[in-house]
Design an enzyme around this catalytic site. Structure first.
Site, PDB file in Angstrom:
ATOM      1  N   GLU A 226       0.860  -1.191   0.000  1.00 49.30           N
ATOM      2  CA  GLU A 226       0.000   0.000   0.000  1.00 49.30           C
ATOM      3  C   GLU A 226       0.891   1.235   0.000  1.00 49.30           C
ATOM      4  O   GLU A 226       0.636   2.200  -0.702  1.00 49.30           O
ATOM      5  CB  GLU A 226      -0.922  -0.016   1.224  1.00 49.30           C
ATOM      6  CG  GLU A 226      -1.858   1.193   1.272  1.00 49.30           C
ATOM      7  CD  GLU A 226      -2.950   1.082   2.330  1.00 49.30           C
ATOM      8  OE1 GLU A 226      -3.320  -0.042   2.712  1.00 49.30           O
ATOM      9  OE2 GLU A 226      -3.439   2.136   2.774  1.00 49.30           O
ATOM     10  N   ARG A 304      -7.590   3.219  12.885  1.00 50.29           N
ATOM     11  CA  ARG A 304      -8.508   2.093  12.696  1.00 50.29           C
ATOM     12  C   ARG A 304      -8.552   1.211  13.952  1.00 50.29           C
ATOM     13  O   ARG A 304      -9.581   0.605  14.256  1.00 50.29           O
ATOM     14  CB  ARG A 304      -8.169   1.289  11.443  1.00 50.29           C
ATOM     15  CG  ARG A 304      -9.341   0.461  10.943  1.00 50.29           C
ATOM     16  CD  ARG A 304      -9.063  -0.199   9.611  1.00 50.29           C
ATOM     17  NE  ARG A 304      -9.567   0.535   8.467  1.00 50.29           N
ATOM     18  CZ  ARG A 304     -10.842   0.541   8.056  1.00 50.29           C
ATOM     19  NH1 ARG A 304     -11.746  -0.176   8.679  1.00 50.29           N
ATOM     20  NH2 ARG A 304     -11.205   1.251   7.006  1.00 50.29           N
ATOM     21  N   GLU A 707     -10.771  -7.742   3.741  1.00 48.97           N
ATOM     22  CA  GLU A 707     -10.112  -7.824   5.046  1.00 48.97           C
ATOM     23  C   GLU A 707     -10.904  -8.534   6.139  1.00 48.97           C
ATOM     24  O   GLU A 707     -10.326  -9.285   6.924  1.00 48.97           O
ATOM     25  CB  GLU A 707      -9.752  -6.412   5.535  1.00 48.97           C
ATOM     26  CG  GLU A 707      -8.715  -5.729   4.678  1.00 48.97           C
ATOM     27  CD  GLU A 707      -8.592  -4.247   5.010  1.00 48.97           C
ATOM     28  OE1 GLU A 707      -9.512  -3.488   4.645  1.00 48.97           O
ATOM     29  OE2 GLU A 707      -7.612  -3.867   5.641  1.00 48.97           O
TER      30      GLU A 707
HETATM   31  N1  MTE Z   1      -6.205 -11.274  -1.632  1.00 50.93           N
HETATM   32  C1  MTE Z   1      -5.150 -11.634  -2.382  1.00 50.93           C
HETATM   33  N2  MTE Z   1      -5.236 -12.764  -3.091  1.00 50.93           N
HETATM   34  N3  MTE Z   1      -4.021 -10.896  -2.432  1.00 50.93           N
HETATM   35  C2  MTE Z   1      -3.891  -9.734  -1.695  1.00 50.93           C
HETATM   36  O1  MTE Z   1      -2.863  -9.077  -1.747  1.00 50.93           O
HETATM   37  N4  MTE Z   1      -4.965  -8.192  -0.094  1.00 50.93           N
HETATM   38  C3  MTE Z   1      -5.967  -8.046   0.951  1.00 50.93           C
HETATM   39  C4  MTE Z   1      -7.326  -8.499   0.441  1.00 50.93           C
HETATM   40  N5  MTE Z   1      -7.234  -9.775  -0.182  1.00 50.93           N
HETATM   41  C5  MTE Z   1      -4.993  -9.324  -0.881  1.00 50.93           C
HETATM   42  C6  MTE Z   1      -6.151 -10.141  -0.905  1.00 50.93           C
HETATM   43  C7  MTE Z   1      -6.089  -6.680   1.449  1.00 50.93           C
HETATM   44  S1  MTE Z   1      -5.029  -6.149   2.630  1.00 50.93           S
HETATM   45  C8  MTE Z   1      -7.051  -5.845   0.999  1.00 50.93           C
HETATM   46  S2  MTE Z   1      -7.243  -4.279   1.625  1.00 50.93           S
HETATM   47  C9  MTE Z   1      -7.976  -6.236  -0.065  1.00 50.93           C
HETATM   48  O2  MTE Z   1      -7.754  -7.555  -0.526  1.00 50.93           O
HETATM   49  C10 MTE Z   1      -7.816  -5.260  -1.221  1.00 50.93           C
HETATM   50  O3  MTE Z   1      -8.629  -5.563  -2.277  1.00 50.93           O
HETATM   51  P1  MTE Z   1     -10.196  -5.200  -2.292  1.00 50.93           P
HETATM   52  O4  MTE Z   1     -10.294  -3.778  -1.861  1.00 50.93           O
HETATM   53  O5  MTE Z   1     -10.568  -5.412  -3.696  1.00 50.93           O
HETATM   54  O6  MTE Z   1     -10.861  -6.130  -1.352  1.00 50.93           O
HETATM   55  N1  LUZ Z   2      -5.569   2.492   4.300  1.00 53.76           N
HETATM   56  C1  LUZ Z   2      -5.878   3.756   4.614  1.00 53.76           C
HETATM   57  C2  LUZ Z   2      -6.290   1.459   4.742  1.00 53.76           C
HETATM   58  O1  LUZ Z   2      -5.170   4.672   4.197  1.00 53.76           O
HETATM   59  N2  LUZ Z   2      -6.970   3.998   5.354  1.00 53.76           N
HETATM   60  C3  LUZ Z   2      -7.755   3.015   5.827  1.00 53.76           C
HETATM   61  O2  LUZ Z   2      -8.734   3.273   6.499  1.00 53.76           O
HETATM   62  C4  LUZ Z   2      -7.403   1.685   5.528  1.00 53.76           C
HETATM   63  N3  LUZ Z   2      -8.116   0.662   5.996  1.00 53.76           N
HETATM   64  C5  LUZ Z   2      -7.765  -0.573   5.718  1.00 53.76           C
HETATM   65  C6  LUZ Z   2      -6.648  -0.793   4.935  1.00 53.76           C
HETATM   66  N4  LUZ Z   2      -5.933   0.220   4.447  1.00 53.76           N
HETATM   67 MO1  MOS Z   3      -5.233  -3.679   2.748  1.00 54.13          MO
HETATM   68  S1  MOS Z   3      -4.256  -3.594   4.551  1.00 54.13           S
HETATM   69  O1  MOS Z   3      -6.127  -2.264   2.983  1.00 54.13           O
HETATM   70  O2  MOS Z   3      -4.018  -3.235   1.707  1.00 54.13           O
END
Ligand code: MTE
Ligand code: LUZ
Ligand code: MOS
Length: 778
Positions: A226, A304, A707
């Site tokens: 991120e 958070r 998540e």
């Molecule tokens: N699933 C896979 N296969 N790979 C990933 O890196 N990241 C997770 C989740 N699932 C991830 C995953 C995280 S930290 C988040 S925030 C969300 O996917 C991001 O994607 P979304 O916003 O489409 O759910």
């Molecule tokens: N990133 C962010 C995040 O910048 N703000 C959020 O609230 C958050 N929540 C989940 C995962 N990444």
């Molecule tokens: Mo997920 S920790 O919001 O990349």
């Protein structure tokens, strides 16, 4: 529908940063990093390394043409160290060579003379020293001081919660390609292309439009990309700026593990007050977040934690304090759940301890305090469509908690060495970035004259299935076959100023933006069709299965005919859609607001068997009822639920980060950092979806899924702990995660070991033996 990449992944054809054809001029980089956790740089000696064959250049802070600053929220992070280093693994210099092997070799010849400074690795010590990042914050509700007096019991305790490695399959990497007019294209494995664009522009002293960032996909991010994909992209950009050649950097696994931050460890104190019937009246918690050496996203992660400190419960009197504590560890960062899981672990610990004090099942306390419709959370948002009780009741109905409890009690009466434990884990996770401004997204949709469709958004495919969702959303919205839709790479020249793909909101935000773009094109197409077909009510026109219908009846026009006609009539077949989540806000002065578009709810029941003489355990089953709203693609979402759960189970049990007191990372490989594997997963895994109810905020009624399921994994800690209590009810076990088999063993037999090592008669050993005989008798 399968995951859109399933076939290509399986055949090994999917392209990642270093799979793309190599430009003829490609050079390779490696990062020289700090060998001590805190110190003053006296001298950096690169002479010998630079004289090696095949080494092109070595860059340090003084070679940065722009500003040496990459902090995403607080400007406290250099790309390359200047006069001081703050953690082992902090980048100090960049070697550029003809091959990656040569670059790695040269690292060993760089000498760094350092005057060592005191090292702090413990967040409580950092807090005591005043080493705080940003401001500490407090969320409050009701009258906590008054509330303690009316409680029948008050229980206090401490939690120590471990961090976690992301272990994305694809380590951090980037490639920079120089373009004409001192512009650069960067291919990066990042969840946040705009973060990469902004920071590399700053490093090079260029404006944003001189940098193009392109991302095909990630081999996993899990939050680790991120923000922390940015430095590697900036480094190759720096090298490309100097050499005028393409440069690639791929971190080997051990360097990735040493140089990047992890999930934040927390140390927390709790105090909980209840009536004798188990109604929670008051809850106070202090969180000391181990932020690592720089701010990174720590203040947002901490925020958070504040939001999720009461998990799925309504508590009328609450005080939640949290501080980001600066230590000499790699800067910790986003990780699936983003501080939420840590907050939830502490309230579950408090409930577990209170249950022990009251002689009550924790399930009783949990259930009694679950959120109900319109309850207010400590940050002022009222929950609407609270599905906490609904998922719990549904899980209880399907899996029959009392019957499981009875079976387990019976098992524990009749077994000596092994004990079973049970826990129920309800979750409530807020969806939206807690920084309101980040909740915006763009989509660019083109229809070509053959009727095929191209969709670009600011969203990143990291394995989670975003592109599968987007393809389905676009096809459904147009009324065409999905084969016609292609999801493009994520590129900053097509979508500007995008937020990171994070906070589980990527499909919500980018899917809604796509719907808006598609809607604009459809509106033009329908106007045209109405005119050409001589129909007065364009709103009665729909496209279904690639046919144009009016009032439900065929018009004879197909999708192909419609697009051809539009083109010949000079109707625009492209649109940009922009979406901003409505109705969300937060006031950080008052610490109140409505930060989340909605909440995701669910309840899991977990059962384990612990071998109490050896400390090892099996996860027998995890059964849950989870709320997905109306899933866009159920198979993809089920994959997210299982994957998230696996990651949560690993965090609570096997995955142990080890640093020594000098800040050296000891578990820097997959031989010393234990991940859960397929055998570790529960023998039985049942996922029931709450009956499909539309979620008004999600595209086509979907709910975010990325998540929240990780947090079901927290339950395994308490299930194991319950099994331990069945073996030694007299011991107060620690709330210290991960609960590795070693820790289970040492806690179950601590007194025994203590007797042994101090040459005393092993009294507890005798007690265990007596107990064994009693069980055998019965
Ligand atoms: N699933 C896979 N296969 N790979 C990933 O890196 N990241 C997770 C989740 N699932 C991830 C995953 C995280 S930290 C988040 S925030 C969300 O996917 C991001 O994607 P979304 O916003 O489409 O759910
Ligand atoms: N990133 C962010 C995040 O910048 N703000 C959020 O609230 C958050 N929540 C989940 C995962 N990444
Ligand atoms: Mo997920 S920790 O919001 O990349």
């Amino acid at each position: 529908m399968k995951h859109i990449d399933a076939a290509a992944h399986t055949r090994g054809e999917s392209q990642y940063v270093d799979d793309m054809p190599q430009p003829a001029d490609l050079l390779f980089a490696a990062v020289f990093s700090a060998p001590v956790a805190h110190g003053k740089i006296l001298q950096l000696d690169i002479k010998e390394a630079l004289s090696m064959d095949g080494i092109i250049a070595i860059y340090s802070a003084k070679d940065i043409p722009g500003e040496n600053q990459i902090g995403p929220i607080i400007q406290d992070e250099t790309l390359l160290a200047e006069d001081k280093v703050h953690f082992i693994g902090e980048p100090v210099a960049l070697v550029v060579a003809k091959t990656g092997e040569l670059a790695q070799k040269a690292l060993k010849k760089i000498k760094l003379e350092i005057e060592e400074l005191p090292v702090v690795t413990d967040p409580r010590q950092a807090f005591a020293n005043g080493q705080i990042i940003g401001n500490s914050r407090t969320f409050a509700l009701g009258d906590i001081e008054g509330a303690w007096n009316i409680c029948d019991v008050v229980v206090e305790g401490r939690c120590d919660i471990a961090g976690q490695e992301h272990v994305y399959l694809e380590t951090q990497r980037a490639r920079a390609v120089p373009l004409e007019d001192r512009c650069f294209r960067i291919h990066s494995s990042t969840q946040s292309p705009y973060a990469v664009q902004k920071s590399s522009a700053k490093i090079l002293g260029l404006s944003h439009h001189k940098i193009e960032v392109d991302v095909q996909r990630l081999g996993g991010g899990f939050g680790g990309k991120e923000d922390q994909a940015t430095p590697w992209a900036c480094l190759v950009a720096l090298a490309a700026w100097h050499t005028k050649k393409s440069v690639e950097l791929v971190l080997p696994r051990h360097q990735d593990m040493e140089m990047t931050g992890k999930r934040h460890p927390y140390s927390s104190d709790f105090k909980i007050g209840l009536t004798k019937n188990g109604k929670i009246l008051a809850y106070e918690v202090k969180h000391y977040q181990n932020s690592g050496a720089t701010a990174d996203l720590s203040t947002a992660v901490m925020e958070r934690t504040l939001f999720h400190s009461t998990n799925s419960y309504f508590i009328p009197n609450v005080k939640i304090f949290a501080a980001c504590c600066r230590t000499n560890l790699p800067p910790n960062t986003a990780f699936r759940g983003f501080g939420g899981p840590q907050g939830m672990f502490v309230i579950e610990s408090a409930i577990a301890k209170a249950a022990e004090k009251l002689g009550m099942s924790p399930l009783e306390i949990q259930y009694k305090n679950l959120l109900q419709e319109n309850d207010v959370l400590p940050y002022g948002q009222h929950v609407h469509d609270a599905r906490s009780r609904k998922t719990w009741d549904e899980a209880n109905k399907s899996y029959k908690f009392p019957a499981i409890q009875k079976r387990i009690a019976k098992y524990n009466e009749t077994h000596f060495e092994t004990k079973k434990g049970l826990a129920v884990m309800p979750i409530c996770f807020g969806i939206s970035f807690t920084s309101t401004f980040l909740n915006q997204a763009g989509a660019l949709v083109h229809v070509y004259t053959d009727g095929s469709v191209s969709v670009s958004t600011g969203g990143i495919e990291m394995g989670q299935g975003l592109n599968t969702n987007l393809a389905k959303i676009a096809a459904k919205a147009f009324g065409i076959n999905q084969e016609r839709v292609k999801i493009e790479s994520t590129n900053t020249t097509r979508i500007a100023n995008m937020s990171a793909s994070a906070a589980s909101a990527t499909t919500d935000l980018n899917g809604n933006a796509t719907l808006i773009a598609v809607g604009q094109i459809l509106d033009r197409l329908k106007s045209l069709a109405a005119k050409e077909l001589g129909l007065s009510h364009k709103e009665k026109i729909v496209i279904e299965n690639e046919n144009v219908l009016f009032d439900g009846k065929a018009t004879g026009w197909t999708w192909g005919k419609l697009i051809q006609t539009a083109y010949l009539n000079r109707v625009s077949l492209s649109a940009h859609g922009f979406y901003a989540t409505p109705g969300i806000w937060f006031d950080r002065d008052k610490e109140k607001g409505h930060p989340f578009a909605y909440h995701v709810f669910g309840t899991a029941i977990l059962e384990v068997t612990v071998d109490c003489l050896r400390g090892i355990y099996d996860i027998n089953s995890v059964k849950m009822v989870h709320d997905l709203g109306r899933p866009i693609n159920e198979l993809v979402d089920r994959g997210q639920i299982e994957g998230g759960l696996a990651q949560g189970l690993g965090w609570m049990t096997l995955e142990e980060l080890k640093f020594d007191e000098k800040g050296k990372y000891l578990s820097n490989s997959l031989a010393t950092y234990k991940l859960p594997d397929v055998y570790f997963m529960p023998d039985v895994l049942e996922v029931k979806l709450l009956e499909r109810i539309d979620n008004p905020s999600g595209p086509y009624g979907a709910k975010a899924v990325g998540e929240p399921p990780l947090m079901y994994g927290i339950g395994v800690f308490f299930a194991i702990r319950n099994a331990m209590r069945a073996f030694r009810p007299e011991i107060e076990f620690l709330f210290d995660s991960p609960l590795t088999p070693e820790k289970v063993l040492m806690q179950l037999h601590a007194d025994w070991l203590d007797d042994l090592t101090n040459g005393r008669t092993v009294t507890s050993g005798k007690a265990v033996k007596a107990k064994k005989e009693k069980v055998e008798e019965s």
